[in-house]
Design a protein around this motif. Structure first.
Motif, PDB file in Angstrom:
ATOM      1  N   THR A  56      52.180  38.736  38.906  1.00 36.25           N
ATOM      2  CA  THR A  56      52.375  37.701  39.934  1.00 36.25           C
ATOM      3  C   THR A  56      51.121  36.856  40.100  1.00 36.25           C
ATOM      4  O   THR A  56      51.184  35.626  40.175  1.00 36.25           O
ATOM      5  CB  THR A  56      52.746  38.357  41.274  1.00 36.25           C
ATOM      6  OG1 THR A  56      53.905  39.177  41.104  1.00 36.25           O
ATOM      7  CG2 THR A  56      53.019  37.301  42.329  1.00 36.25           C
ATOM      8  N   LEU A  57      49.967  37.521  40.138  1.00 37.35           N
ATOM      9  CA  LEU A  57      48.699  36.798  40.294  1.00 37.35           C
ATOM     10  C   LEU A  57      48.442  35.865  39.119  1.00 37.35           C
ATOM     11  O   LEU A  57      48.124  34.686  39.308  1.00 37.35           O
ATOM     12  CB  LEU A  57      47.558  37.808  40.425  1.00 37.35           C
ATOM     13  CG  LEU A  57      46.145  37.216  40.537  1.00 37.35           C
ATOM     14  CD1 LEU A  57      45.954  36.541  41.883  1.00 37.35           C
ATOM     15  CD2 LEU A  57      45.089  38.301  40.332  1.00 37.35           C
ATOM     16  N   LEU A  94      46.198  41.610  34.392  1.00 37.37           N
ATOM     17  CA  LEU A  94      45.097  41.397  35.336  1.00 37.37           C
ATOM     18  C   LEU A  94      43.967  40.619  34.671  1.00 37.37           C
ATOM     19  O   LEU A  94      43.400  39.686  35.262  1.00 37.37           O
ATOM     20  CB  LEU A  94      44.589  42.745  35.841  1.00 37.37           C
ATOM     21  CG  LEU A  94      43.425  42.692  36.839  1.00 37.37           C
ATOM     22  CD1 LEU A  94      43.805  41.898  38.087  1.00 37.37           C
ATOM     23  CD2 LEU A  94      42.977  44.098  37.218  1.00 37.37           C
ATOM     24  N   PHE A 100      51.468  43.311  40.668  1.00 33.83           N
ATOM     25  CA  PHE A 100      50.434  42.475  41.282  1.00 33.83           C
ATOM     26  C   PHE A 100      49.787  41.548  40.255  1.00 33.83           C
ATOM     27  O   PHE A 100      49.605  40.351  40.502  1.00 33.83           O
ATOM     28  CB  PHE A 100      49.375  43.376  41.923  1.00 33.83           C
ATOM     29  CG  PHE A 100      48.129  42.648  42.354  1.00 33.83           C
ATOM     30  CD1 PHE A 100      48.110  41.923  43.536  1.00 33.83           C
ATOM     31  CD2 PHE A 100      46.977  42.687  41.573  1.00 33.83           C
ATOM     32  CE1 PHE A 100      46.957  41.249  43.925  1.00 33.83           C
ATOM     33  CE2 PHE A 100      45.835  42.018  41.962  1.00 33.83           C
ATOM     34  CZ  PHE A 100      45.827  41.293  43.140  1.00 33.83           C
ATOM     35  N   SER A 101      49.433  42.097  39.098  1.00 40.35           N
ATOM     36  CA  SER A 101      48.715  41.325  38.083  1.00 40.35           C
ATOM     37  C   SER A 101      49.581  40.224  37.495  1.00 40.35           C
ATOM     38  O   SER A 101      49.116  39.089  37.292  1.00 40.35           O
ATOM     39  CB  SER A 101      48.234  42.263  36.967  1.00 40.35           C
ATOM     40  OG  SER A 101      47.396  43.263  37.473  1.00 40.35           O
ATOM     41  N   GLY A 107      44.830  36.981  34.422  1.00 38.94           N
ATOM     42  CA  GLY A 107      44.613  36.285  35.684  1.00 38.94           C
ATOM     43  C   GLY A 107      43.146  35.979  35.926  1.00 38.94           C
ATOM     44  O   GLY A 107      42.795  34.893  36.392  1.00 38.94           O
ATOM     45  N   SER A 138      51.046  32.866  38.909  1.00 38.43           N
ATOM     46  CA  SER A 138      50.897  31.899  39.998  1.00 38.43           C
ATOM     47  C   SER A 138      49.598  31.105  39.856  1.00 38.43           C
ATOM     48  O   SER A 138      49.580  29.878  40.078  1.00 38.43           O
ATOM     49  CB  SER A 138      50.945  32.611  41.354  1.00 38.43           C
ATOM     50  OG  SER A 138      49.901  33.554  41.474  1.00 38.43           O
ATOM     51  N   LEU A 139      48.515  31.776  39.480  1.00 34.62           N
ATOM     52  CA  LEU A 139      47.244  31.072  39.272  1.00 34.62           C
ATOM     53  C   LEU A 139      47.349  30.097  38.105  1.00 34.62           C
ATOM     54  O   LEU A 139      46.821  28.976  38.178  1.00 34.62           O
ATOM     55  CB  LEU A 139      46.125  32.081  39.013  1.00 34.62           C
ATOM     56  CG  LEU A 139      45.653  32.916  40.211  1.00 34.62           C
ATOM     57  CD1 LEU A 139      44.645  33.965  39.746  1.00 34.62           C
ATOM     58  CD2 LEU A 139      45.034  32.029  41.280  1.00 34.62           C
TER      59      LEU A 139
END
Length: 257
Positions: free
Chosen positions: A245-246, A159, A242-243, A162, A249-250
């Protein structure tokens, strides 16, 4: 992916991990602060506030699991600043000219974060033992507590990575990661949620950090576990998915421009 492709991916990742770990060793100030601040907080709560707080057990036994989560938050938040520095210092542009897979860069930073957190957490545990912390955990319970803390650090580090990708500067990365340091204060880390005001108690009881703390507390000092174990595992795995993937992708979006 071919065998050659897998080998190249592992090689890229190993190279970036080695780079990030070496950067961590050079940045002694960040490691020092991530250790010193939780130690100061532990001393403050144990020696100043502890005598006035009733938890049904020795206060140091109650507070140490919360301090461990606070320690991991301090350690993981620095990952956002390191990633932001890479994004704005020209390092990423130089890496883009090399045949290095994009995910290797963030993986290196996350692995270094786990290494830093392992060192700082071990030091905090040793200091707590010297201060009077007396866990009742056996070897299996210690391993379970360590495993959950590592999963939590892994999720939090991705996280932070990201946040570092989207930060406009190193300073803004520090601001974005502030909630990692603040959220434990609204959990059961230092006081029991039952003692909080009625409007704050639901926030303390239904946020992700409280079940993680309660699970570690159960493993280390034998506190009631209830459903906290499964809840903590679900929060950590969900946050990790979630972290990751975020962050990836970012990063791809930022580096594909």
């Amino acid at each position: 992916m071919s065998h050659h492709g897998v080998a190249a991916a592992f090689s890229d990742t190993a190279t970036m991990i080695d780079r990030s770990v070496r950067l961590s060793r050079r940045n002694v100030e960040t490691l020092f602060v991530s250790i010193l601040l939780p130690l100061l907080m532990m001393c403050l709560f144990v020696y100043v506030f502890g005598g006035a707080i009733s938890t049904g057990t020795e206060y140091i036994n109650y507070v140490v699991p919360g301090i461990l989560l606070l320690t991991t938050g301090y350690g993981a938040s620095s990952t956002a600043m390191v990633v932001a520095d890479d994004m704005h210092s020209g390092m990423i542009d130089r890496l883009r000219s090399l045949p290095i897979r994009s995910f290797a860069v963030l993986t290196g930073h996350v692995t270094a974060s786990i290494a830093r957190n392992s060192v700082s957490t071990a030091i905090v545990v040793l200091a707590s033992l010297a201060m009077g912390f007396r866990p009742s955990a056996n070897a299996g319970e210690w391993l379970a507590a360590i495993g959950l803390l590592l999963l939590y650090v892994l999720a939090l580090s991705w996280l932070a990575a990201g946040l570092g990708v989207i930060a406009k500067s190193v300073e803004s990365a520090s601001t974005l990661s502030f909630f990692m340091l603040f959220l434990p204060y609204l959990s059961s880390a230092f006081v029991q949620p039952e003692t909080m005001p009625s409007w704050l108690r639901p926030i303390s009881e239904h946020q992700p950090i409280t079940p993680v703390i309660e699970t570690v507390r159960s493993f280390l000092i034998g506190a009631p576990l209830g459903n906290n174990g499964w809840t903590a595992l679900a929060w950590c795995c969900g946050l990790l998915l979630f972290s990751f993937t975020l962050a990836t992708s970012l990063y791809r979006r930022r580096t594909s421009r």
